[in-house]
Design a protein around this motif. Structure first.
Motif, PDB file in Angstrom:
ATOM      1  N   LYS A  86     -36.964  44.771  63.076  1.00 50.29           N
ATOM      2  CA  LYS A  86     -37.273  43.478  63.680  1.00 50.29           C
ATOM      3  C   LYS A  86     -38.629  43.548  64.388  1.00 50.29           C
ATOM      4  O   LYS A  86     -39.108  44.606  64.760  1.00 50.29           O
ATOM      5  CB  LYS A  86     -36.221  43.123  64.731  1.00 50.29           C
ATOM      6  CG  LYS A  86     -34.834  42.870  64.196  1.00 50.29           C
ATOM      7  CD  LYS A  86     -33.876  42.448  65.291  1.00 50.29           C
ATOM      8  CE  LYS A  86     -33.678  43.556  66.331  1.00 50.29           C
ATOM      9  NZ  LYS A  86     -32.723  43.162  67.396  1.00 50.29           N
ATOM     10  N   SER A 133     -44.285  29.380  78.047  1.00 50.15           N
ATOM     11  CA  SER A 133     -43.839  28.600  76.890  1.00 50.15           C
ATOM     12  C   SER A 133     -44.957  27.693  76.382  1.00 50.15           C
ATOM     13  O   SER A 133     -44.934  27.259  75.234  1.00 50.15           O
ATOM     14  CB  SER A 133     -42.608  27.775  77.245  1.00 50.15           C
ATOM     15  OG  SER A 133     -42.903  26.890  78.294  1.00 50.15           O
ATOM     16  N   LEU A 162     -46.576  28.737  73.104  1.00 49.27           N
ATOM     17  CA  LEU A 162     -45.813  28.726  71.852  1.00 49.27           C
ATOM     18  C   LEU A 162     -46.608  28.189  70.657  1.00 49.27           C
ATOM     19  O   LEU A 162     -46.602  28.830  69.587  1.00 49.27           O
ATOM     20  CB  LEU A 162     -44.502  27.951  72.056  1.00 49.27           C
ATOM     21  CG  LEU A 162     -43.455  28.064  70.958  1.00 49.27           C
ATOM     22  CD1 LEU A 162     -43.105  29.503  70.640  1.00 49.27           C
ATOM     23  CD2 LEU A 162     -42.184  27.310  71.351  1.00 49.27           C
ATOM     24  N   ILE A 220     -45.057  33.280  64.009  1.00 51.74           N
ATOM     25  CA  ILE A 220     -43.643  33.023  63.694  1.00 51.74           C
ATOM     26  C   ILE A 220     -43.505  32.625  62.229  1.00 51.74           C
ATOM     27  O   ILE A 220     -42.642  33.143  61.503  1.00 51.74           O
ATOM     28  CB  ILE A 220     -43.087  31.915  64.623  1.00 51.74           C
ATOM     29  CG1 ILE A 220     -43.199  32.356  66.094  1.00 51.74           C
ATOM     30  CG2 ILE A 220     -41.646  31.573  64.260  1.00 51.74           C
ATOM     31  CD1 ILE A 220     -42.865  31.263  67.099  1.00 51.74           C
ATOM     32  N   LEU A 276     -44.173  35.634  59.796  1.00 55.51           N
ATOM     33  CA  LEU A 276     -43.056  36.583  59.730  1.00 55.51           C
ATOM     34  C   LEU A 276     -41.887  35.981  58.961  1.00 55.51           C
ATOM     35  O   LEU A 276     -41.211  36.677  58.191  1.00 55.51           O
ATOM     36  CB  LEU A 276     -42.641  36.986  61.148  1.00 55.51           C
ATOM     37  CG  LEU A 276     -43.684  37.850  61.886  1.00 55.51           C
ATOM     38  CD1 LEU A 276     -43.312  38.029  63.359  1.00 55.51           C
ATOM     39  CD2 LEU A 276     -43.823  39.216  61.215  1.00 55.51           C
ATOM     40  N   ALA A 277     -41.661  34.678  59.155  1.00 52.19           N
ATOM     41  CA  ALA A 277     -40.581  34.010  58.412  1.00 52.19           C
ATOM     42  C   ALA A 277     -40.861  34.079  56.911  1.00 52.19           C
ATOM     43  O   ALA A 277     -39.975  34.420  56.114  1.00 52.19           O
ATOM     44  CB  ALA A 277     -40.448  32.558  58.868  1.00 52.19           C
ATOM     45  N   PRO A 336     -37.197  39.631  60.384  1.00 46.28           N
ATOM     46  CA  PRO A 336     -36.488  39.047  61.528  1.00 46.28           C
ATOM     47  C   PRO A 336     -37.369  39.087  62.774  1.00 46.28           C
ATOM     48  O   PRO A 336     -38.034  40.096  63.041  1.00 46.28           O
ATOM     49  CB  PRO A 336     -35.265  39.956  61.708  1.00 46.28           C
ATOM     50  CG  PRO A 336     -35.165  40.755  60.463  1.00 46.28           C
ATOM     51  CD  PRO A 336     -36.533  40.826  59.874  1.00 46.28           C
ATOM     52  N   VAL A 337     -37.360  37.986  63.541  1.00 42.55           N
ATOM     53  CA  VAL A 337     -38.236  37.901  64.695  1.00 42.55           C
ATOM     54  C   VAL A 337     -37.479  37.363  65.908  1.00 42.55           C
ATOM     55  O   VAL A 337     -36.655  36.467  65.781  1.00 42.55           O
ATOM     56  CB  VAL A 337     -39.466  37.006  64.395  1.00 42.55           C
ATOM     57  CG1 VAL A 337     -39.045  35.601  64.036  1.00 42.55           C
ATOM     58  CG2 VAL A 337     -40.425  36.993  65.570  1.00 42.55           C
ATOM     59  N   GLU A 338     -37.763  37.955  67.051  1.00 46.21           N
ATOM     60  CA  GLU A 338     -37.231  37.448  68.324  1.00 46.21           C
ATOM     61  C   GLU A 338     -38.426  36.945  69.118  1.00 46.21           C
ATOM     62  O   GLU A 338     -39.414  37.668  69.269  1.00 46.21           O
ATOM     63  CB  GLU A 338     -36.523  38.583  69.089  1.00 46.21           C
ATOM     64  CG  GLU A 338     -36.148  38.257  70.501  1.00 46.21           C
ATOM     65  CD  GLU A 338     -34.650  38.030  70.669  1.00 46.21           C
ATOM     66  OE1 GLU A 338     -33.957  37.870  69.634  1.00 46.21           O
ATOM     67  OE2 GLU A 338     -34.181  38.014  71.811  1.00 46.21           O
ATOM     68  N   VAL A 339     -38.335  35.693  69.586  1.00 49.01           N
ATOM     69  CA  VAL A 339     -39.434  35.096  70.347  1.00 49.01           C
ATOM     70  C   VAL A 339     -39.026  34.989  71.806  1.00 49.01           C
ATOM     71  O   VAL A 339     -37.970  34.442  72.126  1.00 49.01           O
ATOM     72  CB  VAL A 339     -39.801  33.700  69.792  1.00 49.01           C
ATOM     73  CG1 VAL A 339     -41.026  33.153  70.510  1.00 49.01           C
ATOM     74  CG2 VAL A 339     -40.052  33.767  68.292  1.00 49.01           C
ATOM     75  N   ARG A 340     -39.874  35.539  72.697  1.00 46.90           N
ATOM     76  CA  ARG A 340     -39.492  35.576  74.113  1.00 46.90           C
ATOM     77  C   ARG A 340     -40.633  35.118  75.019  1.00 46.90           C
ATOM     78  O   ARG A 340     -41.805  35.347  74.713  1.00 46.90           O
ATOM     79  CB  ARG A 340     -39.144  37.033  74.503  1.00 46.90           C
ATOM     80  CG  ARG A 340     -37.972  37.642  73.763  1.00 46.90           C
ATOM     81  CD  ARG A 340     -36.660  36.972  74.126  1.00 46.90           C
ATOM     82  NE  ARG A 340     -36.384  37.081  75.543  1.00 46.90           N
ATOM     83  CZ  ARG A 340     -35.676  38.070  76.105  1.00 46.90           C
ATOM     84  NH1 ARG A 340     -35.193  39.021  75.359  1.00 46.90           N
ATOM     85  NH2 ARG A 340     -35.463  38.081  77.400  1.00 46.90           N
ATOM     86  N   VAL A 341     -40.261  34.493  76.127  1.00 46.97           N
ATOM     87  CA  VAL A 341     -41.230  34.174  77.181  1.00 46.97           C
ATOM     88  C   VAL A 341     -41.010  35.176  78.312  1.00 46.97           C
ATOM     89  O   VAL A 341     -40.035  35.091  79.052  1.00 46.97           O
ATOM     90  CB  VAL A 341     -41.057  32.731  77.695  1.00 46.97           C
ATOM     91  CG1 VAL A 341     -42.058  32.445  78.801  1.00 46.97           C
ATOM     92  CG2 VAL A 341     -41.224  31.737  76.552  1.00 46.97           C
ATOM     93  N   LEU A 342     -41.892  36.152  78.401  1.00 45.78           N
ATOM     94  CA  LEU A 342     -41.747  37.228  79.382  1.00 45.78           C
ATOM     95  C   LEU A 342     -43.116  37.414  80.045  1.00 45.78           C
ATOM     96  O   LEU A 342     -44.071  37.819  79.389  1.00 45.78           O
ATOM     97  CB  LEU A 342     -41.332  38.523  78.685  1.00 45.78           C
ATOM     98  CG  LEU A 342     -39.928  38.526  78.045  1.00 45.78           C
ATOM     99  CD1 LEU A 342     -39.733  39.786  77.215  1.00 45.78           C
ATOM    100  CD2 LEU A 342     -38.857  38.453  79.134  1.00 45.78           C
TER     101      LEU A 342
END
Lengths: 164, 164, 164, 164, 164, 164, 164, 164
Positions: free
Chosen positions: D3, D11, D14, D21, D24-25, D30-36
């Motif tokens: 992943k 955000s 984005l 995004i 990768l699709a 597989p992708v995880e999108v995070r706001v960190l």
């Protein structure tokens, strides 16, 4: 025979231009080296530019630092190809680069790298070689030699530094 | 007849190059316009560069933005004069300016202003005019017309805006 | 065993790359060091790039200064991860940084700091460690040792320089 | 399955990351999108970074603008390849570029172009493809399609804009 | 008694910070000097930042070069005033200046000049002097002495260099 | 009660300062907003600076663009902490950033980001909170709320944009 | 007789100003040299500026480095022509250039090149020469001598370096 | 009566110069506005510069963008004070700023801010006011009015925006 002129704003710029002088000599191109300042001897600079084609020049190399106006002033007085060499005297050469390359539409200056005198000579040679096959042959030989030299150092470095 | 090629990395660059196409047309210089990417179709770009002299080209105009490698890649495969046009796609065009003008000794690129396509065409014309007197006459006429236009606006502005 | 290649445009760049060579040696990663110029030996550079995966390379480190085209040219001919090291030869390295990092969409170059050869090697190692647990363990040990060293100097500086 | 994570500081970033995004699709990764945020939720960012390998991630894409610390903070807590995307929020993106790429020796960040999210995804894909031949085939097909598209526009532009 | 901490990313930064240490000593402010790296000992840096208020610190001076993340990381873990000193290690210090000053809304860093360690100490002293009249008096005396010194050199230069 | 002053060189700067006014209001810190120009009303600016401590101010926020001298002029006449906000009026704000942050040793200005008015207010609040526990509590609450908001958007973005 | 003042922020700037002192002496213009800091002796600087016209000065040369506020502060307190000399102390002099030249509408500073003290003196001389024909004659003689010197080096370089 | 000339390289620059025209009108200084290009009508520009003193001009304002050579070319042909206005046409005006301000020793240009036409007019007025007390009185009145206006907006903003 076609000639190239190397113009600089100050005699203190001469060492920066030596690679251009040497490269033209190596390629057997006649060269005239002049100290003509856009600000301190503008009339002489303009007179030279205006008469350069009739005098047998086919490319004019202009080098200056700071607010480098020499190439632009020369280009305003001739339709010969003008090659600008920005010299790195202050701000890493950014001031002379911008003052040389950012010419307005209508008056082009062919700009090479900061302190890139050797390439100014090669560019002049490429232009002259369009109608001089012997010069083209010398240019081709020079490039082949350069390639051969890089290949030789590649072999050398590869053996010494690799660790497989 | 001597030809000029205009190479760009993407068809979206075409509007930026239109002034070069128009200027060459105005000067009656045959032009070939190509989309050849240093990164996406490198083989075609190299093939074109390597065969350009034999195909009758006498100057190659290369335009690209960002990490603008097109002019450098083309210049590595020909001894024709290569004219680089840095396109202002990011950082005000500084990235493409540096990537075009700061070439290493041995492989020159004649760089014009950021988005300076018209001057790239004029520079190509100046080079071709070294062995084409009719073209030189057209270039001279063009410069005289430009001068006349500036003089006309000078008269106009002087009357309207001065207050003595 | 997976290999890494270090490519540079000139043998004069070798000292700048030594930290990469040393780091890869320390991590027991086989390395091939090559002098391949995007402008002076483009065919060799392209041939190496195109054949690198088949030859067992898993990451290519490319270092150049000025109009640094090497990483981009290599990246155009391979789908291996290409790591670019901008060398600080002029303009503080800004020209090589921009020419390396500002690549167009479609052809990525993983750029590290100006003269950041050691990190180029570590990045290559991190990539190889994705499928090499022994290498991952060496990387972890190296990071722990680095941490320990900083902690030791912290204790030292704290005692000598603080005044509470 | 391997992943990739895409981390951003806000955000509002984005839309700038959407090309990553989508890429990768398209490549079926597989992708995880995070706001960190390195500054507003540092503990969560660090926790994610520290646990990313165990959670199955193989590359971490970190995007931030201004004093862009996210990639550096994440890289300090993992030995996974960290890919930094400088976002152009101020100063044309120079602040985020420098804050992302100029990492100290020991903690590399693989930096792509300002707002170069698509290339961040492709770089991640190239890394994953080292041990995933199906993904490599998809990458190869994608590059071939890109090449074909450029060739098609070349044919089109050549016919319409050239004048020989 | 209120204390000030001086944090730096590497012990090699100590000479750059000496003016801050000396100035705080001169003003009789207790100081703790630490080597805490945002990238190589992040946990220790965070632990120090999070506990600094309880430990009696009233201002934290953070110095780093390149992608200077230390001040930002510390500021993310405390509500004490954090003073950032960008160190001139590369690009004339522009990379560290931008990485220190361009913080996102919510997490301020009080940035002083590139290599401006003395002013970082004076800023810390001004902050502590808000609730310490004796320290304020020492600061006032220092500024008066500085003024007196400039006046003395003025008298000296005026006599020697003027020509009326 | 401790007060903060916000000084700007022109009333046209007011919108850029509104985030500072709002943040101080939210934190219940009394604020005086003034238009005092270093160049057009220098006497009033100096008078204000010289009397600010006696008038109950504990931090002075100074915002200006271009050759931004306001913060420096104010800092020369007070030992209160002076916070400089460079405004982005030209050159992307680089001129005001350099004119604000590059102060000589002896007269510090705590500089925040270009157009970083909100952080100037937070920095002032952190300074006042050193001797105001209620304010510290409000600052802590504010940071917790900011963290909570980022976490909420993280959950939201994660669900919508991830594809595992 | 009209006088010129040379103001600098620190006696360490004296060597940078020597070309201005020498040029004014050569042109027989009375000069007062002062160390007046915008930040460390602001009252004296302002007092000098405000009284300069009455004291017989006709142009004020102000030199400073970093956040160079001296010229601006002086210009705010006089309607005499103020000439700013940005000193190259950091960032290649860009900080002092921007801080000197980017003045707001209403308060002009006549800025010369980075470290361009000689030209500051010449500019002052040109201003004084508007009402002093003897000075104008000296300026003309000086320029003619400069021209003659450049012509002499031109003849010299031409002979030695050309190869026709 | 003393006159001022405003020279620009193109009639499209006229709107950028309008503040100078208006300011000179307001101060009752006769002004001649001319379009004279350093590159397209160099002979006319030089002729104007060389004859300007005899024609009654006492200061020459020269505005240009890009590789802005106009001020330098004019300054090379006169000993009148030459005031340069860099126009922001590309690179935020940095190219024209450098090309205007970085003049070599011997030929000064009094440079004002990027697009700072109003200050060019005020600088010219300050120079003329050295021998014109009525003009000085008008300048003093203008500055007082500017000060009064800032004070009025200060009172206004203070009431509306402060919250004590």
């Amino acid at each position: 025979v076609s000639k190239v002129a190397i113009l600089m704003g100050s005699s203190s710029d001469l060492p920066s231009l030596q690679p251009a002088i040497d490269t033209l000599a190596e390629l057997q191109i006649p060269v005239e080296v002049r100290v003509l300042s856009a600000h301190r001897t503008p009339a002489r600079a303009i007179e030279f530019a205006a008469g350069a084609r009739a005098a047998g020049y086919r490319a004019l190399i202009c080098a200056a630092g700071g607010a480098a106006h020499l190439a632009g002033v020369v280009a305003a007085h001739t339709l010969l190809p003008v090659i600008g060499v920005p010299l790195g005297r202050s701000l890493g050469g950014l001031d002379s680069l911008y003052a040389t390359v950012q010419m307005p539409a209508g008056v082009p200056v062919a700009t090479v790298a900061i302190d890139g005198a050797a390439n100014a000579a090669l560019l002049a040679a490429e232009i002259l070689a369009l109608s001089d096959d012997a010069l083209l042959a010398r240019l081709e030989k020079r490039r082949e030699e350069t390639t051969a030299k890089v290949i030789a150092t590649d072999e050398d470095v590869r053996k010494k530094a690799s660790r497989l």
